[in-house]
Motif scaffolding. Structure first.
Motif, PDB file in Angstrom:
ATOM      1  N   GLN A 133       1.629   6.778  -6.776  1.00 30.67           N
ATOM      2  CA  GLN A 133       0.578   7.716  -7.142  1.00 30.67           C
ATOM      3  C   GLN A 133       1.015   9.152  -6.924  1.00 30.67           C
ATOM      4  OE1 GLN A 133      -2.598   6.107  -4.702  1.00 30.67           O
ATOM      5  NE2 GLN A 133      -3.616   5.237  -6.492  1.00 30.67           N
ATOM      6  N   GLY A 134       1.762   9.422  -5.847  1.00 30.56           N
ATOM      7  CA  GLY A 134       2.272  10.768  -5.599  1.00 30.56           C
ATOM      8  C   GLY A 134       3.255  11.202  -6.652  1.00 30.56           C
ATOM      9  N   CYS A 167       2.330   1.807  -3.393  1.00 34.35           N
ATOM     10  CA  CYS A 167       1.308   2.341  -4.300  1.00 34.35           C
ATOM     11  C   CYS A 167       1.091   3.834  -4.063  1.00 34.35           C
ATOM     12  CB  CYS A 167      -0.005   1.582  -4.127  1.00 34.35           C
ATOM     13  SG  CYS A 167       0.016  -0.104  -4.745  1.00 34.35           S
ATOM     14  N   ASP A 168       1.067   4.239  -2.786  1.00 34.89           N
ATOM     15  CA  ASP A 168       0.889   5.660  -2.469  1.00 34.89           C
ATOM     16  C   ASP A 168       2.043   6.489  -3.009  1.00 34.89           C
ATOM     17  OD1 ASP A 168      -1.451   5.063  -1.192  1.00 34.89           O
ATOM     18  OD2 ASP A 168      -0.568   4.992   0.822  1.00 34.89           O
ATOM     19  N   ASP A 187       0.829  -1.208   0.000  1.00 39.00           N
ATOM     20  CA  ASP A 187       0.000   0.000   0.000  1.00 39.00           C
ATOM     21  C   ASP A 187       0.863   1.258   0.000  1.00 39.00           C
ATOM     22  OD1 ASP A 187      -2.264  -1.550   0.023  1.00 39.00           O
ATOM     23  OD2 ASP A 187      -2.589  -1.406   2.187  1.00 39.00           O
TER      24      ASP A 187
END
Length: 311
Positions: free
Chosen positions: A286-287, A282-283, A279
């Motif tokens: 995405q950032g 993934c964050d 997770d």
């Protein structure tokens, strides 16, 4: 992609439990069902073993990709060999050997077809079917062990030797690039989301801790299988040769306890750590994507502010 809802998870869990129950109980149920036929205990247990092997090479039923025709072939032809030899007057040991050899030929032919056959448009060949390799190794072990003894308890304990083969294969894969449990759990962790899949692959390539989690899950499963194999033999031979049904059922108890402990420890401690790492990755991804490719509205707003006349 959204995470599966509770109902979907419950269905998957129920299917997994039913699949495990079938694997554990099928040989004993077949043994009891064939009791009125007058067949020896060894042959009745062999029939259950053939059905279990055919189910394994057919695939997972809950995925919707189970190869029913191949599973039927892997069931019927070895059974014909077993009962053909039996009706021809061969002893139990020869009859069981005939079924094991025919089953090995079927699995080998299927492996050769998938690996050596032509593929459309020179597409890459599918990876070797690990389950088929395991079943083949178990069948080869069966040929050797059947030639040693046809005693009913020995035939029942033969499952322990299969577990040893499976456990060794699982353990041997722990330090490879594709541990068996890593391959099995990756689709569950990524949920079919391309972003999570890419993040998973980055973590697997760069994070020693992430790899260690999955290798621990994989290695501990191998140890559980080996421990169960040893305990199963002890339980089976603690009963007399006339108590095959009872020993067959009781010998499953160590596996239930061990696999439940393995599942609870890994599901409660190790897998959540891997999920949190995924997770977080993934964050971060995405950032980074937002910084490199800001939304069009934001870019337009900043440009409008820069060119707007003042006063």
């Amino acid at each position: 992609m959204s995470e599966p809802d509770k109902r979907t998870k419950a269905i998957r869990l129920a299917a997994a439990v039913a699949n495990l129950a079938a694997d554990m109980l099928l040989p004993t149920l077949i043994y009891l069902a064939l009791a009125p036929t007058g067949l020896s205990a060894a042959l009745r247990l062999t029939v259950g073993g053939i059905l279990l092997g055919a189910k394994a090479v057919g695939g997972r039923i809950e995925t919707g990709e189970f190869r029913w025709r191949f599973a039927l072939l892997a069931t019927v032809v070895p059974l014909i060999a077993v009962f053909g030899a039996h009706l021809a007057g061969a002893g139990d040991r020869i009859s069981m050997l005939a079924g094991a050899i025919v089953a090995a030929v079927i699995v080998l032919a299927d492996l050769a077809r998938t690996r050596l056959g032509r593929t459309a448009d020179d597409a890459p060949r599918p990876p070797i079917d690990t389950i088929a390799i395991i079943v083949l190794a178990e069948v080869a072990t069966s040929v050797v062990l059947t030639s040693i003894s046809g005693d009913a308890r020995f035939v029942l304990a033969r499952g322990s030797f299969y577990l040893v083969v499976f456990g060794v294969i699982v353990l041997a894969s722990t330090w490879t690039d594709r541990p068996m449990m890593q391959v099995a759990l990756k689709p569950v962790a990524t949920q079919g989301d391309p972003l999570r899949t890419a993040a998973y692959d980055r973590l697997w390539a760069s994070s020693r801790r992430f790899r260690a989690i999955y290798r621990t899950v994989n290695g501990s499963l191998g140890m559980v299988l080996l421990a169960d194999a040893a305990l199963r033999i002890v339980v089976i031979y603690s009963f007399s040769s006339g108590q095959i049904a009872q020993s067959g059922l009781v010998s499953q108890l160590p596996f239930v306890v061990l696999i439940a402990a393995w599942f609870l420890i890994n599901r409660g401690l190790l897998v959540p750590r891997a999920r949190r790492m995924l997770d977080a990755e993934c964050d971060v991804a995405q950032g980074t994507e937002k910084k490199l490719f800001p939304p069009a509205g934001d870019s337009y707003t900043r440009m409008s502010s820069a060119v707007r006349p003042t006063g």
